[in-house]
Design a protein around this motif. Structure first.
Motif, PDB file in Angstrom:
ATOM      1  N   VAL A  95      33.149  -0.412  10.763  1.00 28.48           N
ATOM      2  CA  VAL A  95      33.636  -1.686  11.293  1.00 28.48           C
ATOM      3  C   VAL A  95      34.888  -2.122  10.536  1.00 28.48           C
ATOM      4  O   VAL A  95      35.862  -2.608  11.132  1.00 28.48           O
ATOM      5  N   LYS A  96      34.866  -1.957   9.219  1.00 26.67           N
ATOM      6  CA  LYS A  96      36.039  -2.320   8.419  1.00 26.67           C
ATOM      7  C   LYS A  96      37.270  -1.529   8.864  1.00 26.67           C
ATOM      8  O   LYS A  96      38.374  -2.067   8.983  1.00 26.67           O
TER       9      LYS A  96
ATOM     10  N   HIS B  92      36.980 -17.480   7.238  1.00 21.53           N
ATOM     11  CA  HIS B  92      37.728 -16.227   7.338  1.00 21.53           C
ATOM     12  C   HIS B  92      38.437 -16.007   8.671  1.00 21.53           C
ATOM     13  O   HIS B  92      39.393 -15.235   8.744  1.00 21.53           O
ATOM     14  N   LEU B  93      37.938 -16.628   9.757  1.00 25.36           N
ATOM     15  CA  LEU B  93      38.452 -16.332  11.096  1.00 25.36           C
ATOM     16  C   LEU B  93      38.828 -17.623  11.814  1.00 25.36           C
ATOM     17  O   LEU B  93      38.214 -17.987  12.826  1.00 25.36           O
TER      18      LEU B  93
ATOM     19  N   THR C  84      30.950  -8.974   5.005  1.00 22.18           N
ATOM     20  CA  THR C  84      31.505  -8.156   3.925  1.00 22.18           C
ATOM     21  C   THR C  84      32.794  -7.451   4.310  1.00 22.18           C
ATOM     22  O   THR C  84      33.477  -6.903   3.445  1.00 22.18           O
ATOM     23  N   ILE C  85      33.161  -7.471   5.611  1.00 23.66           N
ATOM     24  CA  ILE C  85      34.309  -6.661   6.032  1.00 23.66           C
ATOM     25  C   ILE C  85      35.317  -7.447   6.874  1.00 23.66           C
ATOM     26  O   ILE C  85      36.091  -6.870   7.629  1.00 23.66           O
TER      27      ILE C  85
ATOM     28  N   ARG D 149      21.179 -11.169   9.924  1.00 21.55           N
ATOM     29  CA  ARG D 149      21.445 -10.045   9.026  1.00 21.55           C
ATOM     30  C   ARG D 149      22.713  -9.310   9.443  1.00 21.55           C
ATOM     31  O   ARG D 149      23.496  -8.868   8.602  1.00 21.55           O
ATOM     32  N   ALA D 150      22.917  -9.180  10.745  1.00 20.71           N
ATOM     33  CA  ALA D 150      24.143  -8.554  11.219  1.00 20.71           C
ATOM     34  C   ALA D 150      25.354  -9.389  10.815  1.00 20.71           C
ATOM     35  O   ALA D 150      26.402  -8.854  10.459  1.00 20.71           O
ATOM     36  N   VAL D 151      25.189 -10.712  10.855  1.00 23.70           N
ATOM     37  CA  VAL D 151      26.277 -11.593  10.428  1.00 23.70           C
ATOM     38  C   VAL D 151      26.573 -11.388   8.948  1.00 23.70           C
ATOM     39  O   VAL D 151      27.735 -11.334   8.525  1.00 23.70           O
TER      40      VAL D 151
END
Length: 292
Positions: free
Chosen positions: A52-53, A111-112, A85-86, A78-80
Motif C-alpha cells: 500500500v505504501k 494526514h489527509l 502507518t503508511i 484495525r485496517a484503519v
C-alpha cells in the motif's frame, strides 16, 4: 432514604479504545458498569502494508494520470490502524459504521486534509456497497476509465462488498472493480476464556441481589464466540439472566451456527444502537415477569 438502584454489569467483548471509549462513556452514563474483556489479537501484515505504501509513493492512489485505484474501502478499525502507518495522500475513503469512521476521520484530519470520508451512516457492508454504487458511479458519469477501489481487509471477512459492486446483474457500466488486500490477521487473545469466565462469576454476585437483575454481554465480532458460549453453558441451571447483545447481524448469524439466538441485535452498530436494543428487551422482560 431510598437506596440508589445498583448499576447493571455489562461485559464489552472488545479492547477499550484510547484515549476515550464511547461505549464506556455511554453505558456509564446510563446506569451500567462496563467491563472490557479483549477478545482479539491483531497482527499487521507488514508485506501488504508495504505494498500500500508503494502504491502511495508511485501515485497509484492519488489523482492524476498514474492513478490505479479511485478510493479505499474500510470496514474495520484495525485496517484503519494499519493504514495509518503508511499515509501520504488520497481523496476518497469509504467506511462502514460510526466507530470505524471516527478512527478514520481523526487520521484524515491530521494526514489527509483533502480526503472525504463517506459511508458512516450505512451500518453494514451491504448498505455500504449500495451507497458506493450510487456515489462512485456518480463521480464518473461524465468520465471514462473508472478506476477500481482498493479494499483493505483482515483475513476473515465477508465478501458482500465485492460481490455487490461487481455483480453480473449490474449493467457493465455500473460495475465497480474491487481489489482486496489483507493488511491484518486476527486470532483469539490468549486467556480470553478465563478472563470472561471470571467476569461472569463476578456478575453472579450482582444477580444474587434480586430476580429482576440481569447481566449483559456485548459481542462485537464472531471471533471468540465459541469460547464465550462454553463459559455461558457452564453456568448453574435455572432461569438465564446473562443476556447477549450483538453489534450487528454478522455476529448474530454466527452465533446461530452454534444453536444460540442472541437476545438483542443492534439496529445500528453503535453504543446507542446497542443501548436502545437492551432497554427495549429489558422493558419487555420485566413486564413479563410482573405478569406471571
Amino acid at each position: 432514604m431510598t437506596s440508589p438502584t445498583p448499576s447493571t454489569p455489562i461485559l464489552l467483548l472488545k479492547t477499550k479504545s484510547s484515549p476515550a471509549d464511547s461505549y464506556e462513556e455511554y453505558f456509564s452514563a446510563h446506569n451500567y458498569t462496563p467491563t472490557f474483556i479483549p477478545v482479539l489479537e491483531h497482527h499487521f501484515h507488514t508485506q501488504n502494508l508495504s505494498t500500500v505504501k508503494q502504491l502511495f509513493q508511485s501515485g497509484s492512489l492519488t489523482p492524476g494520470p498514474g492513478r490505479k485505484y479511485g478510493g479505499l474501502i474500510f470496514t474495520s478499525q484495525r485496517a484503519v490502524e494499519g493504514f495509518a502507518t503508511i499515509l501520504r495522500d488520497i481523496d476518497v475513503l469509504y467506511t462502514v459504521g460510526p466507530a470505524t469512521s471516527r478512527s478514520l476521520v481523526s487520521i484524515r484530519d491530521e494526514h489527509l486534509p483533502h480526503a472525504t470520508v463517506l459511508g458512516e451512516e450505512t451500518g453494514s457492508g451491504e448498505n455500504l456497497a449500495h451507497f458506493i454504487l450510487s456515489h462512485y458511479n456518480g463521480l464518473y458519469e461524465t468520465e471514462g476509465g473508472k478506476p477500481p477501489l482498493l479494499f483493505l481487509v483482515g483475513e476473515q471477512r465477508r465478501d458482500v462488498i465485492p460481490k455487490t459492486l461487481m455483480a453480473g446483474s449490474l449493467a457493465p457500466g455500473r460495475r465497480i472493480g474491487v481489489e482486496e488486500l489483507v493488511v491484518y490477521e486476527t486470532g483469539v487473545m490468549e486467556g480470553f476464556e478465563e478472563s470472561f469466565a471470571a467476569a461472569v462469576r463476578a456478575g453472579e454476585g450482582f444477580l444474587a441481589g434480586g430476580l429482576e437483575r440481569a447481566v449483559w454481554v456485548v459481542v462485537f465480532s464472531p471471533t471468540g464466540c465459541d469460547a464465550m458460549l462454553r463459559v455461558l453453558k457452564g453456568l448453574a441451571d435455572g432461569e438465564r439472566r446473562v443476556f447477549i447483545a450483538t453489534i450487528g447481524p454478522t455476529t448474530r448469524d454466527h452465533l446461530r451456527k452454534y444453536g444460540f439466538e442472541a437476545d438483542v441485535c443492534a439496529e445500528k452498530p453503535s453504543q446507542e444502537g446497542v443501548g436502545m436494543g437492551i432497554e427495549r428487551f429489558m422493558e419487555h422482560w420485566r413486564r413479563n415477569r410482573t405478569e406471571q
